[in-house]
Write a protein that holds these residues in place. Structure first.
Motif, PDB file in Angstrom:
ATOM      1  N   PHE A 255       0.862  -1.174   0.000  1.00  0.00           N
ATOM      2  CA  PHE A 255       0.000   0.000   0.000  1.00  0.00           C
ATOM      3  C   PHE A 255       0.896   1.221   0.000  1.00  0.00           C
ATOM      4  N   HIS A 256       0.631   2.125  -0.944  1.00  0.00           N
ATOM      5  CA  HIS A 256       1.389   3.369  -0.986  1.00  0.00           C
ATOM      6  C   HIS A 256       0.411   4.524  -0.882  1.00  0.00           C
ATOM      7  N   SER A 257       0.690   5.408   0.058  1.00  0.00           N
ATOM      8  CA  SER A 257      -0.162   6.574   0.216  1.00  0.00           C
ATOM      9  C   SER A 257       0.679   7.820  -0.007  1.00  0.00           C
ATOM     10  N   PHE A 258       0.120   8.737  -0.786  1.00  0.00           N
ATOM     11  CA  PHE A 258       0.764  10.043  -0.899  1.00  0.00           C
ATOM     12  C   PHE A 258      -0.270  11.090  -0.539  1.00  0.00           C
ATOM     13  N   SER A 259       0.096  11.974   0.381  1.00  0.00           N
ATOM     14  CA  SER A 259      -0.846  13.001   0.803  1.00  0.00           C
ATOM     15  C   SER A 259      -0.237  14.382   0.576  1.00  0.00           C
ATOM     16  N   TYR A 260      -0.894  15.139  -0.284  1.00  0.00           N
ATOM     17  CA  TYR A 260      -0.459  16.507  -0.552  1.00  0.00           C
ATOM     18  C   TYR A 260      -1.489  17.429   0.090  1.00  0.00           C
ATOM     19  N   ALA A 261      -1.039  18.284   0.979  1.00  0.00           N
ATOM     20  CA  ALA A 261      -1.995  19.146   1.672  1.00  0.00           C
ATOM     21  C   ALA A 261      -1.542  20.592   1.612  1.00  0.00           C
TER      22      ALA A 261
END
Ligand SMILES: Nc1ncnc2c1ncn2[C@@H]1O[C@H](COP(=O)(O)OP(=O)(O)OP(=O)(O)O)[C@@H](O)[C@H]1O
Ligand SMILES: [Mg+2]
Lengths: 438, 248
Positions: A255-261
């Motif tokens: 599982f790969h998560s990328f979070s841009y905020a």
């Protein structure tokens, strides 16, 4: 003093159109509402919310979103990054707009995508088996709030062994009609064993209005499956955003998560994953860049339940003005989870003396044969590098912008979808240089 | 072109330059030699505008202007170039982007249009030849993970692109193998014109065989203790610095 959340949201709950809900769903919602009422909004006395006060959310009473304007596809795509030709599901003020959505290519490829409303009708057993099973709401006020109020959402089912390159772009748009409203989008993803899929979720706003997004995604990654979830949070800077991604992973899964905020006045992103099968791998990455009086909080929680799993976390924050960044990385290693290999880093760049950051790694390790590290740094721009650039004729502002962008470059590189990575690099770069040429 | 008069400079409370005077005219090559810690890099960095040093006394005039009044980027745009003794690594910024930004800032400062990326690539092709550098280096981050020699070569590549009026090379020869030394020195010589000037800081005569100086100065204890022609370098090579500095 405001009335407790319970009283304030009872009326809104009563207004929901629940006629079509099967009994199990009605029961789930009622139970969720009861939990939300019992918990109320978390305060900073709650350890998980120590650095983030949700008072601005708790002090307001948001309405159900009922109406939408009619944004065009061009207007919406202009606000998002990625490839405009990607299959997409567009939600305007929380409601799926089929005329703006284009899911044909995915259906052809064999991915089952439908709105929550349709899935409840068409595949009720599948929904009943999964909805609320991963993202449990016990002691989770915002998840309970979402579960009680979620009207629409998306259900994605990737069948066994299906490998799809084409990503799904879920676009959540808030328009002028969203002012004062709460939006509770829900996403359910089941990636069956050995499947591979990419999801991009964008949160954008057509107007700078004040609203509250409270999103919940629950994602099951089967044995040997690979799932990438990218979240691009660019809400209105007046808005509030709480988003929880709850994942469970089977054997050998990735599982790969990328979070841009970069949006919202106040945002909190929770990325929680449970490594339930042996040799699973999780990669959590993110970039938060905020200024003015924005507040951006990320909490990650990696539960190593099975042995021989690996977790890799790299987050970067760039804080300007009076912005406040928070990173809380929790890692739990079960006594059974021998040979766990965990690494967590959070690096923050402060561009102004008034910006501030709170970073808290939290490791709870109950197995003895494990490798778990964490590192975190807070720094300012390197004066020597600035001088080097200036000594080549590059002005102060540009030198700072380039170095700031460079700070973010490695974490942006973890995005494997070319169009998304290029798009994020472009918006990050523009933000710092006010120029468009990379 | 450059007139340094009685220059004193501190780092914090520490006095490093203690009264340096030096005149460099267009077309000249000056070599600055001297023991470790004598202030050679400090002098070079003060000329380039390093904010870590404070000039407490004296002046620097560059093409008729007060150099000390200019920001470092303005000095660069006016033609001052320092090849760093320790080039700085900038992970995340490609060499190509860095060079193009620098080049375009220079053009803008001189009222010219920015050059587009394609045109710039053509220019780079020629400049890479000057230092015999692999074009693949352009796509890497500035100096990040470069070997010592590659960093020095990269400094001269930047110099080739920016074509400075006054180039200061701070131990550009250190860490270069014999072939690289020839390439780098050849590059510097190829960039020489009657209207520009070069200051080379070095510990070794071998560089001065390639880049032949008109003047050699010895810096010791923050002062120029001796100046002479190119034969002074040979004398230093044979005798060391003790006879100049005094046996302490
Ligand atoms: N920022 C600083 N703070 C304190 N002392 C400094 C600083 N920068 C330089 N110095 C000192 O000033 C002196 C001169 O340093 P400089 O780097 O100019 O010497 P150099 O002649 O270039 O030596 P080398 O031949 O070893 O390169 C040294 O003693 C050095 O330690
Ligand atoms: Mg030196």
């Amino acid at each position: 003093m405001n009335a407790p959340a319970a009283t304030r949201y009872a009326e809104a709950f009563g207004q929901l159109d629940t006629a079509a809900a099967p009994p199990w769903l009605a029961a789930l919602r009622t139970a969720a509402l009861a939990e939300f009422n019992a918990l109320g909004f978390p305060t900073t006395r709650n350890e998980d919310w120590h650095f983030t006060s949700v008072t601005p959310i708790a002090d307001r009473t948001f309405r159900n979103a009922t109406s939408t304007g009619a944004p065009t596809a061009a207007e919406i795509l202009a606000l998002t990054v990625g490839d405009a030709s990607w299959p997409r599901a567009v939600f305007v003020n929380g409601q799926c707009d089929p005329t703006l959505s284009t899911l044909g290519a995915l259906t052809t490829a064999g991915v089952r995508v439908s709105t929550l409303t349709a899935a409840i009708k068409d595949t009720p057993e599948f929904v009943a088996d999964h909805l609320g099973k991963l993202a449990t709401f016990s002691a989770q006020a915002f998840t309970a709030f979402n579960t009680a109020f979620a009207q629409d959402g998306l259900v994605v089912h990737v069948p066994r062994s299906l490998v799809v390159d084409l990503p799904l772009h879920i676009i959540h748009v808030a328009d002028a009609q969203a002012a004062g409203c709460m939006l509770h989008p829900r996403l359910l993803v089941v990636a069956e064993p050995l499947s591979q899929f990419n999801i991009v979720e964008s949160f954008v706003s057509l107007n700078g209005t004040e609203y509250f997004t409270n999103a919940v995604a629950e994602i099951s990654v089967g044995d040997g499956a690979r799932l990438h979830h990218h979240k691009v949070q660019r809400e209105s800077t007046e808005a509030f955003h709480v988003g929880t991604v709850q994942v469970s992973q089977g054997r050998n899964s990735l599982f790969h998560s990328f979070s841009y905020a970069s949006g919202a006045a106040l945002s909190r992103t929770n990325i929680y994953t449970r490594l339930l099968g042996e040799a699973a791998e999780t990669r959590l990455n993110g970039l938060y860049l905020v200024d003015g009086t924005q507040h951006a909080d990320h909490q990650t929680w990696v539960e190593h339940i099975a042995p021989s799993c690996a977790s890799r976390e790299l987050y970067k924050g760039i804080l300007d003005g009076h912005a406040h960044g928070v990173f809380n990385g929790k890692v739990f290693v079960d006594p059974e989870a021998q040979k766990t290999d965990g690494k967590q880093s959070n690096h923050v760049l402060l561009l102004s003396p008034t910006a501030r950051v709170d970073a808290k790694p939290q490791l709870e390790i109950f197995a003895d044969d494990v490798k778990c590290t964490h590192g975190s740094t807070v720094g300012r721009l390197d004066e020597l590098a600035l001088f080097y650039m200036k000594s080549r004729g590059i002005g102060d502002e540009n030198s700072r912008a380039l170095l700031t962008y460079a700070f973010a470059a490695d974490v942006l590189e973890t995005v494997e979808l070319d169009a998304l990575r290029n798009g994020l690099e472009r918006i990050a770069f523009e933000r710092f240089t006010h120029s468009t040429q990379l | 072109m450059l007139t340094i008069d009685n220059l004193h400079a501190n780092a914090g409370d520490k006095a490093i330059l203690k009264g340096i005077s030096l005149t460099v005219n267009a077309g000249e090559v000056h070599a600055i030699m001297g023991p470790n810690g004598s202030g050679k890099s400090t002098l070079a960095q003060v000329i380039a505008g390093h904010p870590g040093f404070e000039v407490t006394k004296g002046s620097i005039t560059y093409v008729g202007q007060d150099l000390l009044e200019m920001d470092p980027e303005v000095r660069a745009q006016q033609g001052v170039f320092l090849a760093f003794q320790y080039p700085v690594e900038i992970p995340g910024v490609t060499n190509a982007y860095f060079l193009r930004s620098a080049y375009n800032e220079l053009r803008k400062a001189h009222g010219k249009e920015e050059m587009d990326p394609m045109e710039f690539l053509d220019l780079m092709e020629q400049k890479l030849k000057v230092v015999d550098m692999d074009p693949a280096m352009l796509q890497r981050s500035v100096n990040a993970g470069f070997s010592g020699g590659e960093k020095k070569r990269n400094e001269i590549l930047q110099m080739a692109v920016l074509e400075p009026k006054l180039a200061i090379l701070d131990e550009t020869d250190s860490g270069l193998d014999i072939d690289a030394l020839r390439v780098v020195a050849g590059g510097v010589n190829a960039l020489k014109r009657p209207d520009n000037a070069t200051i080379v800081v070095t510990h070794y005569q071998r560089l001065l065989n390639h880049i032949v100086p008109d003047f050699v100065h010895v810096l010791a204890g923050g002062k120029i203790v001796k100046s002479g022609g190119k034969e002074l370098a040979l004398e230093l090579e044979a005798k060391g610095y003790d006879w100049l500095v005094g046996t302490a």
